[in-house]
Design a protein around this motif. Structure first.
Motif, PDB file in Angstrom:
ATOM      1  N   HIS A   1     -11.105   5.694  -2.033  1.00 60.08           N
ATOM      2  CA  HIS A   1      -9.883   5.040  -3.466  1.00 60.08           C
ATOM      3  C   HIS A   1      -8.892   5.230  -1.746  1.00 60.08           C
ATOM      4  CE1 HIS A   1      -9.078   2.183  -5.953  1.00 60.08           C
ATOM      5  NE2 HIS A   1      -7.790   3.467  -6.141  1.00 60.08           N
ATOM      6  N   ILE A   2      -8.145   7.165  -1.981  1.00 59.14           N
ATOM      7  CA  ILE A   2      -6.883   6.936  -1.022  1.00 59.14           C
ATOM      8  C   ILE A   2      -7.186   6.085   0.227  1.00 59.14           C
ATOM      9  CG2 ILE A   2      -5.784   8.343  -2.932  1.00 59.14           C
ATOM     10  CD1 ILE A   2      -6.528   9.974  -0.815  1.00 59.14           C
TER      11      ILE A   2
ATOM     12  N   GLY B   1       4.284   6.939  -4.828  1.00 58.13           N
ATOM     13  CA  GLY B   1       4.052   7.101  -6.743  1.00 58.13           C
ATOM     14  C   GLY B   1       3.583   7.693  -7.279  1.00 58.13           C
ATOM     15  N   PRO B   2       1.711   7.391  -7.700  1.00 56.54           N
ATOM     16  CA  PRO B   2       0.633   8.598  -8.308  1.00 56.54           C
ATOM     17  C   PRO B   2       0.420   9.836  -7.676  1.00 56.54           C
ATOM     18  CG  PRO B   2       0.169   6.206  -8.347  1.00 56.54           C
ATOM     19  CD  PRO B   2       1.320   6.144  -7.748  1.00 56.54           C
TER      20      PRO B   2
ATOM     21  N   ALA C   1       0.760  -1.235   0.203  1.00 56.78           N
ATOM     22  CA  ALA C   1      -0.252   0.034  -0.031  1.00 56.78           C
ATOM     23  C   ALA C   1       1.195   1.224  -0.100  1.00 56.78           C
ATOM     24  CB  ALA C   1      -0.583   0.397   0.978  1.00 56.78           C
ATOM     25  N   ALA C   2       2.056   1.522   0.894  1.00 55.58           N
ATOM     26  CA  ALA C   2       2.881   2.334   0.695  1.00 55.58           C
ATOM     27  C   ALA C   2       3.915   2.879  -0.948  1.00 55.58           C
ATOM     28  CB  ALA C   2       3.673   2.355   1.899  1.00 55.58           C
ATOM     29  N   LYS C   3       4.280   1.587  -0.961  1.00 48.17           N
ATOM     30  CA  LYS C   3       4.239   2.153  -2.495  1.00 48.17           C
ATOM     31  C   LYS C   3       3.430   2.432  -3.629  1.00 48.17           C
ATOM     32  CE  LYS C   3       7.161  -1.012  -5.788  1.00 48.17           C
ATOM     33  NZ  LYS C   3       7.169  -2.307  -6.488  1.00 48.17           N
ATOM     34  N   VAL C   4       2.330   1.693  -2.721  1.00 54.20           N
ATOM     35  CA  VAL C   4       1.452   2.450  -4.239  1.00 54.20           C
ATOM     36  C   VAL C   4       1.236   3.950  -4.350  1.00 54.20           C
ATOM     37  CG1 VAL C   4      -0.974   2.331  -5.339  1.00 54.20           C
ATOM     38  CG2 VAL C   4      -0.088   0.468  -4.840  1.00 54.20           C
TER      39      VAL C   4
ATOM     40  N   ALA D   1      -0.574  12.375   4.174  1.00 51.47           N
ATOM     41  CA  ALA D   1      -1.637  11.877   3.635  1.00 51.47           C
ATOM     42  C   ALA D   1      -3.058  12.518   3.421  1.00 51.47           C
ATOM     43  CB  ALA D   1      -2.186  10.163   4.801  1.00 51.47           C
ATOM     44  N   ARG D   2      -2.373  13.621   5.425  1.00 54.14           N
ATOM     45  CA  ARG D   2      -3.475  14.535   5.631  1.00 54.14           C
ATOM     46  C   ARG D   2      -3.835  15.373   4.346  1.00 54.14           C
ATOM     47  NH1 ARG D   2      -1.659  13.759  11.829  1.00 54.14           N
ATOM     48  NH2 ARG D   2      -3.711  12.358  12.544  1.00 54.14           N
ATOM     49  N   GLU D   3      -2.376  15.867   3.588  1.00 57.45           N
ATOM     50  CA  GLU D   3      -2.332  17.156   2.860  1.00 57.45           C
ATOM     51  C   GLU D   3      -2.889  16.654   1.511  1.00 57.45           C
ATOM     52  OE1 GLU D   3      -1.909  20.283   1.109  1.00 57.45           O
ATOM     53  OE2 GLU D   3      -1.043  20.033   3.188  1.00 57.45           O
ATOM     54  N   THR D   4      -2.810  15.407   1.460  1.00 58.81           N
ATOM     55  CA  THR D   4      -3.852  14.493   0.320  1.00 58.81           C
ATOM     56  C   THR D   4      -5.473  15.496   0.450  1.00 58.81           C
ATOM     57  OG1 THR D   4      -2.114  13.184  -0.627  1.00 58.81           O
ATOM     58  CG2 THR D   4      -4.318  13.487  -0.579  1.00 58.81           C
TER      59      THR D   4
END
Length: 257
Positions: free
Chosen positions: A170-171, A64-65, A58-61, A74-77
């Motif tokens: 999704h995220i 990337g994008p 999960a961390a690798k995915v 994660a919170r910024e996203t």
């Protein structure tokens, strides 16, 4: 796969149900339904907020994008998707898209493109958006839409909030699997996605139109957008959303908008 394969798929299709998943509240079930198209596309559990991925994968995915590497990113996203996402850019360029759609001659179309390229940097700054981002999405749409529009529910829906809302769900699956956030924080973000999606769409059908167009819009804004690839991608997601809109056992059919 051809028309007969597609028809067969409609009858043989089944949801991925995670056994022993925690029971969802009504609010959580509605929130999870925002990401149902992604769940069908990736054969993800329709009843649980996970991709069933180990933390490393999960961390690798995410790295990337998304460029997410820890809790803060994660919170910024989350902040980006909930505050504006791609729907912020879309609302700025949509009037120009409507003008392009009404152009009768190639010369008119080109003139609108040129005027948009001149005017949009200032419009972007007024909306606190990066001019280069707005111009990239405007140019990508203008150069690609002719090959893609036949696959879209609408050429320019009133909002693409469905796209941003679905991505929040999704995220969240990835954030949880990676261990970057706790479930309560994910469900809070998803509840906010429900709020902005319901504020900008009036039905699951309209939500789906916003998602499908938003996904195509995102791809159009990527450098060197491939119109044929976008069209194929749209068709695949349309098949999944058609199942959600028409099957009686789908979350979209069971849950009133």
């Amino acid at each position: 796969m051809g028309i007969f394969g597609s028809i067969k798929g409609l009858f043989t299709f089944s949801y991925n149900i995670l056994a022993d998943a925690p029971a969802l509240t009504g609010e959580q079930e509605r929130g999870l339904a925002l990401g149902a198209v992604y769940a069908l596309e990736g054969d993800l559990p329709i009843n649980a907020l996970t991709m069933e991925a180990d933390a490393r994968t999960a961390a690798k995915v995410l790295r990337g994008p998304w460029g997410v590497v820890d809790t803060e990113s994660a919170r910024e996203t989350y902040r980006y998707l909930i505050s504006s996402g791609h729907r912020g850019i879309y609302q700025v360029v949509r009037p120009y898209f409507e003008e392009l759609g009404s152009a009768k001659k190639r010369s008119e179309y080109v003139a609108i493109q040129k005027r948009g390229a001149q005017e949009l940097p200032e419009v972007a700054r007024r909306h606190e958006l990066a001019p280069e981002d707005v111009l990239r999405y405007f140019g990508g749409y203008a150069n690609t839409i002719h090959e893609v529009k036949r696959n879209l529910p609408e050429q320019y829906p009133k909002s693409i909030a469905g796209w941003d809302a679905a991505r929040v769900v999704h995220i969240s699956r990835l954030f949880l699997d990676a261990g970057f956030i706790q479930p309560d924080e994910a469900w809070t973000a998803i509840a906010q996605a429900v709020q902005f999606a319901r504020a900008e769409h009036t039905s699951w059908t309209e939500f789906n139109g916003g998602f499908i167009f938003g996904r195509a819009f995102w791809q159009m804004g990527m450098g060197g957008a491939d119109a044929e690839k976008i069209a194929r991608d749209v068709s695949m997601f349309q098949l999944n959303s058609e199942r959600l809109l028409t099957r009686e056992d789908s979350p979209w059919a069971r849950l009133a908008w």
